[in-house]
Design an enzyme around this catalytic site. Structure first.
Site, PDB file in Angstrom:
ATOM      1  N   SER A   1       0.870  -1.187   0.000  1.00 18.76           N
ATOM      2  CA  SER A   1       0.000   0.000   0.000  1.00 18.76           C
ATOM      3  C   SER A   1       0.899   1.227   0.000  1.00 18.76           C
ATOM      4  O   SER A   1       2.080   1.122   0.371  1.00 18.76           O
ATOM      5  CB  SER A   1      -0.855  -0.008   1.275  1.00 18.76           C
TER       6      SER A   1
ATOM      7  N   TYR B   1      -1.992  -1.143  10.449  1.00 15.92           N
ATOM      8  CA  TYR B   1      -1.956  -1.291   8.980  1.00 15.92           C
ATOM      9  C   TYR B   1      -0.641  -0.734   8.433  1.00 15.92           C
ATOM     10  O   TYR B   1       0.031  -1.379   7.620  1.00 15.92           O
ATOM     11  CB  TYR B   1      -3.156  -0.550   8.395  1.00 15.92           C
TER      12      TYR B   1
HETATM   13  P1  NAD Z   1     -11.418  -6.447   0.484  1.00 21.56           P
HETATM   14  O1  NAD Z   1     -11.915  -6.310   1.879  1.00 21.56           O
HETATM   15  O2  NAD Z   1     -12.290  -6.052  -0.658  1.00 21.56           O
HETATM   16  O3  NAD Z   1     -10.936  -7.921   0.207  1.00 21.56           O
HETATM   17  C1  NAD Z   1     -10.125  -8.586   1.113  1.00 21.56           C
HETATM   18  C2  NAD Z   1     -10.060 -10.039   0.729  1.00 21.56           C
HETATM   19  O4  NAD Z   1      -9.263 -10.699   1.716  1.00 21.56           O
HETATM   20  C3  NAD Z   1     -11.427 -10.741   0.757  1.00 21.56           C
HETATM   21  O5  NAD Z   1     -11.442 -11.705  -0.295  1.00 21.56           O
HETATM   22  C4  NAD Z   1     -11.461 -11.433   2.110  1.00 21.56           C
HETATM   23  O6  NAD Z   1     -12.285 -12.581   2.132  1.00 21.56           O
HETATM   24  C5  NAD Z   1      -9.984 -11.792   2.247  1.00 21.56           C
HETATM   25  N1  NAD Z   1      -9.573 -12.008   3.627  1.00 21.56           N
HETATM   26  C6  NAD Z   1      -9.690 -11.169   4.692  1.00 21.56           C
HETATM   27  N2  NAD Z   1      -9.186 -11.762   5.793  1.00 21.56           N
HETATM   28  C7  NAD Z   1      -8.758 -12.996   5.424  1.00 21.56           C
HETATM   29  C8  NAD Z   1      -8.159 -14.084   6.104  1.00 21.56           C
HETATM   30  N3  NAD Z   1      -7.917 -14.042   7.413  1.00 21.56           N
HETATM   31  N4  NAD Z   1      -7.857 -15.194   5.400  1.00 21.56           N
HETATM   32  C9  NAD Z   1      -8.124 -15.265   4.077  1.00 21.56           C
HETATM   33  N5  NAD Z   1      -8.682 -14.267   3.374  1.00 21.56           N
HETATM   34  C10 NAD Z   1      -8.996 -13.150   4.041  1.00 21.56           C
HETATM   35  O7  NAD Z   1     -10.037  -5.606   0.460  1.00 21.56           O
HETATM   36  P2  NAD Z   1      -9.239  -4.932  -0.744  1.00 21.56           P
HETATM   37  O8  NAD Z   1      -9.455  -3.473  -0.671  1.00 21.56           O
HETATM   38  O9  NAD Z   1      -9.477  -5.654  -2.022  1.00 21.56           O
HETATM   39  O10 NAD Z   1      -7.756  -5.180  -0.245  1.00 21.56           O
HETATM   40  C11 NAD Z   1      -6.908  -6.151  -0.796  1.00 21.56           C
HETATM   41  C12 NAD Z   1      -5.469  -5.787  -0.466  1.00 21.56           C
HETATM   42  O11 NAD Z   1      -5.131  -4.534  -1.048  1.00 21.56           O
HETATM   43  C13 NAD Z   1      -5.206  -5.639   1.040  1.00 21.56           C
HETATM   44  O12 NAD Z   1      -3.940  -6.171   1.363  1.00 21.56           O
HETATM   45  C14 NAD Z   1      -5.207  -4.144   1.237  1.00 21.56           C
HETATM   46  O13 NAD Z   1      -4.454  -3.752   2.343  1.00 21.56           O
HETATM   47  C15 NAD Z   1      -4.582  -3.693  -0.062  1.00 21.56           C
HETATM   48  N6  NAD Z   1      -4.841  -2.293  -0.402  1.00 21.56           N
HETATM   49  C16 NAD Z   1      -6.113  -1.856  -0.595  1.00 21.56           C
HETATM   50  C17 NAD Z   1      -6.314  -0.533  -0.937  1.00 21.56           C
HETATM   51  C18 NAD Z   1      -7.680   0.034  -1.195  1.00 21.56           C
HETATM   52  O14 NAD Z   1      -7.792   1.253  -1.359  1.00 21.56           O
HETATM   53  N7  NAD Z   1      -8.724  -0.787  -1.252  1.00 21.56           N
HETATM   54  C19 NAD Z   1      -5.224   0.335  -1.069  1.00 21.56           C
HETATM   55  C20 NAD Z   1      -3.945  -0.154  -0.855  1.00 21.56           C
HETATM   56  C21 NAD Z   1      -3.765  -1.479  -0.532  1.00 21.56           C
END
Ligand code: NAD
Length: 256
Positions: free
Chosen positions: A139, A152
């Protein structure tokens, strides 16, 4: 570029960014192992439409034994993992002195320790087969802080550091390890933060604008498809000398 014959494991790919990345990899011909909570049937069907083999394993990656089970499944059903995308992640927002200890432990386990465990389990097979790609979805918070996000930010900085070490330890091989650092992507994880603002009486459209305006100069979201295309580049021959990098894709967030 074709990834035919390669197997990709994307953690947390039942929704959001992980699903977007899985779709890009499947479109390029890879077989896919999906992971994540909830009903995976829609995600499996969407990915399977590209014609490759698709499986789903429901491992909770906060549990080391369940990560081992996931890799045993990958070995048994797919012959191993060639492309590992460490994507699953969670968020919790609170000031340090009010941060629930249980949320701290969960964020470190899922966002950081799971990346170490899956990497150590994936590497031997990649080295044996002479090719591998590890892509860690970190991130912008792997490079800068924001208030309320102690766990985080600590975990994502850890992921960027771990990526550098794995990038160095694999530097003379055909295995690469890199991190991608997205800015805001409109997924359930971010929608919750917009909803929290709206719950304080702000119009939802205004809440979304304010969220972007505070950090992301483009005032536009990064999309899961953008991230999927960047993962494909890192899997390509042209990406083979990108090693240990933390690659921003953030609408200008980190340029400030
Ligand atoms: P999301 O909540 O849409 O999806 C998260 C996914 O992880 C889901 O499929 C959920 O079932 C799975 N998950 C959660 N806990 C779990 C566990 N204990 N075991 C197995 N699976 C698990 O989130 P997202 O926004 O798609 O985020 C995905 C990644 O991208 C994360 O690492 C997040 O930190 C990173 N990220 C997101 C953003 C953003 O703006 N959305 C920005 C930077 C980084």
């Amino acid at each position: 570029m074709s990834l035919k014959g390669k197997t990709a494991l994307v953690t947390g790919s039942t929704s959001g960014i992980g699903l977007g990345i899985a779709l890009s990899l499947a479109r390029a011909g890879a077989d896919l192992i999906l992971n994540g909570f909830g009903d995976a049937s829609a995600a499996v069907a969407e990915v399977a439409a590209f014609g490759g083999k698709v499986g789903h394993h429901p491992a909770d990656i906060s549990d080391v034994q369940q990560i081992a089970d996931l890799f045993a499944y990958a070995e048994r059903e797919f012959g191993g993992v060639d492309i590992l995308v460490n994507n699953a992640g969670i968020q919790h927002v609170a000031a340090v002195e009010e941060f629930p200890v249980e949320r701290w432990d969960a964020i470190i386990a899922i966002n950081l320790s799971a990346v170490f465990h899956s990497t150590r389990l994936a590497l031997p097979g990649m080295r044996l087969r002479g090719w591998g790609r590890i892509v860690n979805i970190a991130s912008v918070h792997g490079q800068v802080g924001s208030v309320g996000k102690a766990a985080y930010v600590a975990a994502k900085h850890g992921v960027v550091g771990l990526t550098k070490v794995v990038g160095l330890e694999t530097a003379t091989s055909n295995v690469t390890c890199n991190a991608i650092c997205p800015g805001w992507v409109l997924t359930p994880l971010v929608q919750k933060q917009i909803d929290d603002r709206a719950a304080r009486g702000v119009d939802p459209k205004q809440a979304q604008h304010d969220l972007l305006a505070e950090k992301q100069p483009s005032l536009a979201f990064v999309t899961p498809a953008h991230l999927g295309e960047l993962v494909l580049f890192l899997c390509s021959e042209a990406g083979s000398q990108v090693r240990g990098a933390a690659w921003n894709i953030d609408g200008g967030w980190l340029a400030q």
